[in-house]
Design a protein around this motif. Sequence first.
Motif, PDB file in Angstrom:
ATOM      1  N   ARG A 229       0.839  -1.207   0.000  1.00 45.29           N
ATOM      2  CA  ARG A 229       0.000   0.000   0.000  1.00 45.29           C
ATOM      3  C   ARG A 229       0.876   1.259   0.000  1.00 45.29           C
ATOM      4  O   ARG A 229       0.619   2.211  -0.747  1.00 45.29           O
ATOM      5  CB  ARG A 229      -0.928   0.001   1.210  1.00 45.29           C
ATOM      6  N   LEU A 230       1.899   1.248   0.828  1.00 39.88           N
ATOM      7  CA  LEU A 230       2.810   2.389   0.906  1.00 39.88           C
ATOM      8  C   LEU A 230       3.482   2.634  -0.449  1.00 39.88           C
ATOM      9  O   LEU A 230       3.579   3.770  -0.912  1.00 39.88           O
ATOM     10  CB  LEU A 230       3.865   2.142   1.983  1.00 39.88           C
ATOM     11  N   CYS A 231       3.936   1.547  -1.100  1.00 43.28           N
ATOM     12  CA  CYS A 231       4.609   1.664  -2.406  1.00 43.28           C
ATOM     13  C   CYS A 231       3.686   2.286  -3.448  1.00 43.28           C
ATOM     14  O   CYS A 231       4.080   3.205  -4.179  1.00 43.28           O
ATOM     15  CB  CYS A 231       5.057   0.285  -2.898  1.00 43.28           C
ATOM     16  N   LEU A 232       2.448   1.790  -3.509  1.00 48.36           N
ATOM     17  CA  LEU A 232       1.521   2.259  -4.534  1.00 48.36           C
ATOM     18  C   LEU A 232       1.025   3.672  -4.260  1.00 48.36           C
ATOM     19  O   LEU A 232       0.866   4.478  -5.188  1.00 48.36           O
ATOM     20  CB  LEU A 232       0.347   1.295  -4.654  1.00 48.36           C
ATOM     21  N   GLU A 233       0.780   3.990  -2.997  1.00 49.12           N
ATOM     22  CA  GLU A 233       0.353   5.352  -2.670  1.00 49.12           C
ATOM     23  C   GLU A 233       1.479   6.351  -2.952  1.00 49.12           C
ATOM     24  O   GLU A 233       1.224   7.466  -3.435  1.00 49.12           O
ATOM     25  CB  GLU A 233      -0.093   5.428  -1.211  1.00 49.12           C
ATOM     26  N   HIS A 234       2.710   5.943  -2.673  1.00 49.53           N
ATOM     27  CA  HIS A 234       3.874   6.781  -2.989  1.00 49.53           C
ATOM     28  C   HIS A 234       3.957   7.001  -4.498  1.00 49.53           C
ATOM     29  O   HIS A 234       4.224   8.121  -4.960  1.00 49.53           O
ATOM     30  CB  HIS A 234       5.136   6.100  -2.455  1.00 49.53           C
ATOM     31  N   LEU A 235       3.706   5.947  -5.271  1.00 46.95           N
ATOM     32  CA  LEU A 235       3.728   6.034  -6.730  1.00 46.95           C
ATOM     33  C   LEU A 235       2.648   6.990  -7.232  1.00 46.95           C
ATOM     34  O   LEU A 235       2.909   7.833  -8.111  1.00 46.95           O
ATOM     35  CB  LEU A 235       3.524   4.644  -7.340  1.00 46.95           C
ATOM     36  N   VAL A 236       1.449   6.866  -6.688  1.00 47.84           N
ATOM     37  CA  VAL A 236       0.344   7.733  -7.104  1.00 47.84           C
ATOM     38  C   VAL A 236       0.684   9.206  -6.878  1.00 47.84           C
ATOM     39  O   VAL A 236       0.441  10.055  -7.739  1.00 47.84           O
ATOM     40  CB  VAL A 236      -0.950   7.353  -6.352  1.00 47.84           C
ATOM     41  N   MET A 237       1.242   9.512  -5.725  1.00 49.63           N
ATOM     42  CA  MET A 237       1.567  10.907  -5.424  1.00 49.63           C
ATOM     43  C   MET A 237       2.693  11.419  -6.325  1.00 49.63           C
ATOM     44  O   MET A 237       2.680  12.590  -6.728  1.00 49.63           O
ATOM     45  CB  MET A 237       1.952  11.037  -3.943  1.00 49.63           C
ATOM     46  N   ASN A 238       3.635  10.553  -6.670  1.00 48.86           N
ATOM     47  CA  ASN A 238       4.698  10.956  -7.599  1.00 48.86           C
ATOM     48  C   ASN A 238       4.146  11.237  -8.990  1.00 48.86           C
ATOM     49  O   ASN A 238       4.541  12.199  -9.657  1.00 48.86           O
ATOM     50  CB  ASN A 238       5.774   9.863  -7.687  1.00 48.86           C
ATOM     51  N   ILE A 239       3.227  10.375  -9.442  1.00 49.21           N
ATOM     52  CA  ILE A 239       2.612  10.582 -10.753  1.00 49.21           C
ATOM     53  C   ILE A 239       1.780  11.857 -10.755  1.00 49.21           C
ATOM     54  O   ILE A 239       1.758  12.604 -11.737  1.00 49.21           O
ATOM     55  CB  ILE A 239       1.745   9.359 -11.140  1.00 49.21           C
ATOM     56  N   LYS A 240       1.089  12.139  -9.631  1.00 50.96           N
ATOM     57  CA  LYS A 240       0.298  13.373  -9.505  1.00 50.96           C
ATOM     58  C   LYS A 240       1.199  14.588  -9.683  1.00 50.96           C
ATOM     59  O   LYS A 240       0.830  15.545 -10.376  1.00 50.96           O
ATOM     60  CB  LYS A 240      -0.378  13.404  -8.142  1.00 50.96           C
ATOM     61  N   ARG A 241       2.393  14.549  -9.087  1.00 49.65           N
ATOM     62  CA  ARG A 241       3.308  15.680  -9.225  1.00 49.65           C
ATOM     63  C   ARG A 241       3.786  15.815 -10.669  1.00 49.65           C
ATOM     64  O   ARG A 241       3.923  16.921 -11.192  1.00 49.65           O
ATOM     65  CB  ARG A 241       4.502  15.500  -8.286  1.00 49.65           C
ATOM     66  N   ASP A 242       4.011  14.652 -11.344  1.00 51.73           N
ATOM     67  CA  ASP A 242       4.427  14.696 -12.752  1.00 51.73           C
ATOM     68  C   ASP A 242       3.334  15.302 -13.627  1.00 51.73           C
ATOM     69  O   ASP A 242       3.611  16.090 -14.536  1.00 51.73           O
ATOM     70  CB  ASP A 242       4.743  13.272 -13.261  1.00 51.73           C
ATOM     71  N   ILE A 243       2.068  14.950 -13.357  1.00 48.44           N
ATOM     72  CA  ILE A 243       0.958  15.495 -14.114  1.00 48.44           C
ATOM     73  C   ILE A 243       0.858  17.006 -13.885  1.00 48.44           C
ATOM     74  O   ILE A 243       0.636  17.785 -14.799  1.00 48.44           O
ATOM     75  CB  ILE A 243      -0.377  14.814 -13.711  1.00 48.44           C
ATOM     76  N   GLY A 244       1.083  17.409 -12.643  1.00 50.06           N
ATOM     77  CA  GLY A 244       0.981  18.822 -12.302  1.00 50.06           C
ATOM     78  C   GLY A 244       2.038  19.686 -12.952  1.00 50.06           C
ATOM     79  O   GLY A 244       1.821  20.872 -13.185  1.00 50.06           O
ATOM     80  N   THR A 245       3.188  19.088 -13.289  1.00 51.10           N
ATOM     81  CA  THR A 245       4.275  19.861 -13.882  1.00 51.10           C
ATOM     82  C   THR A 245       4.308  19.758 -15.398  1.00 51.10           C
ATOM     83  O   THR A 245       5.159  20.358 -16.044  1.00 51.10           O
ATOM     84  CB  THR A 245       5.633  19.381 -13.336  1.00 51.10           C
ATOM     85  N   SER A 246       3.398  18.932 -15.981  1.00 49.03           N
ATOM     86  CA  SER A 246       3.429  18.733 -17.440  1.00 49.03           C
ATOM     87  C   SER A 246       2.674  19.855 -18.152  1.00 49.03           C
ATOM     88  O   SER A 246       1.953  20.611 -17.561  1.00 49.03           O
ATOM     89  CB  SER A 246       2.819  17.389 -17.786  1.00 49.03           C
TER      90      SER A 246
END
Length: 246
Positions: A229-246
Amino acid sequence: MHPKIEKWLSNEVFPQRILLSGKGDLVTEAIMLAGQLQGVSTSKIEAGICSDVSVFRDMGESFKIGDRQNPAKDSIRGLIKWTVQKPLLKHRIVILENFERLSRDAPHAILKVLEEPPEKAIFIFTTQNHHRIMETILSRMTVVRMPSNFKDFEISDEVKQFFQSPNLIWKFKKIEDLIQQSKKEKDKSIITDFVEDCIIHARFFETYQKHLEKLLEAQTMLAQNINSRLCLEHLVMNIKRDIGTS
């Protein structure tokens, strides 16, 4: 051969229910796969003389459900009856071409055996459009997209939403679904396979390559037995930041 399938074969851990999705001659791919699993030549399977591999080709008509008491061998109930018999080789393998062409009641008939497959049974289904298949069936299958080349590779709607959607509620629900399915089937590969599927898509599509580093980091964390759960939630938040900067 698809890298995911090669990994299963090399690790000798193969799912009991897989769906090969894509264009082209997927039945040939399925027969080659069955030959490797059984340790027999594909020519024996194609000739119908391998008693533990049953190939149901699409003959242009919907697959029938079959009689309850005395089902025909080429019906869904006949198929189910065949799978519970003890194999002479390693497995009883069913190959069914264009699964989306089952008659209306046939998916319901096959659902129970997919929920609780016989110990030695392996189901290899093919489809040209897995989105036409009932969700209750898809949720019990491991879907493997089979591109014949780069242009033929179509992104999974699920992976696309995981990459693109700003809806964190959906993404966290997806995480919960993966974790619950993994617990129910006692199979951690359900989680790692989803991440691997995302990695494959990220390598194919330039749009998603910006997520590749984060995906590989999540894959490494999962391999180190860090909380899923920690791994996937960490991944989701990283992808969210990537989307926000695109």
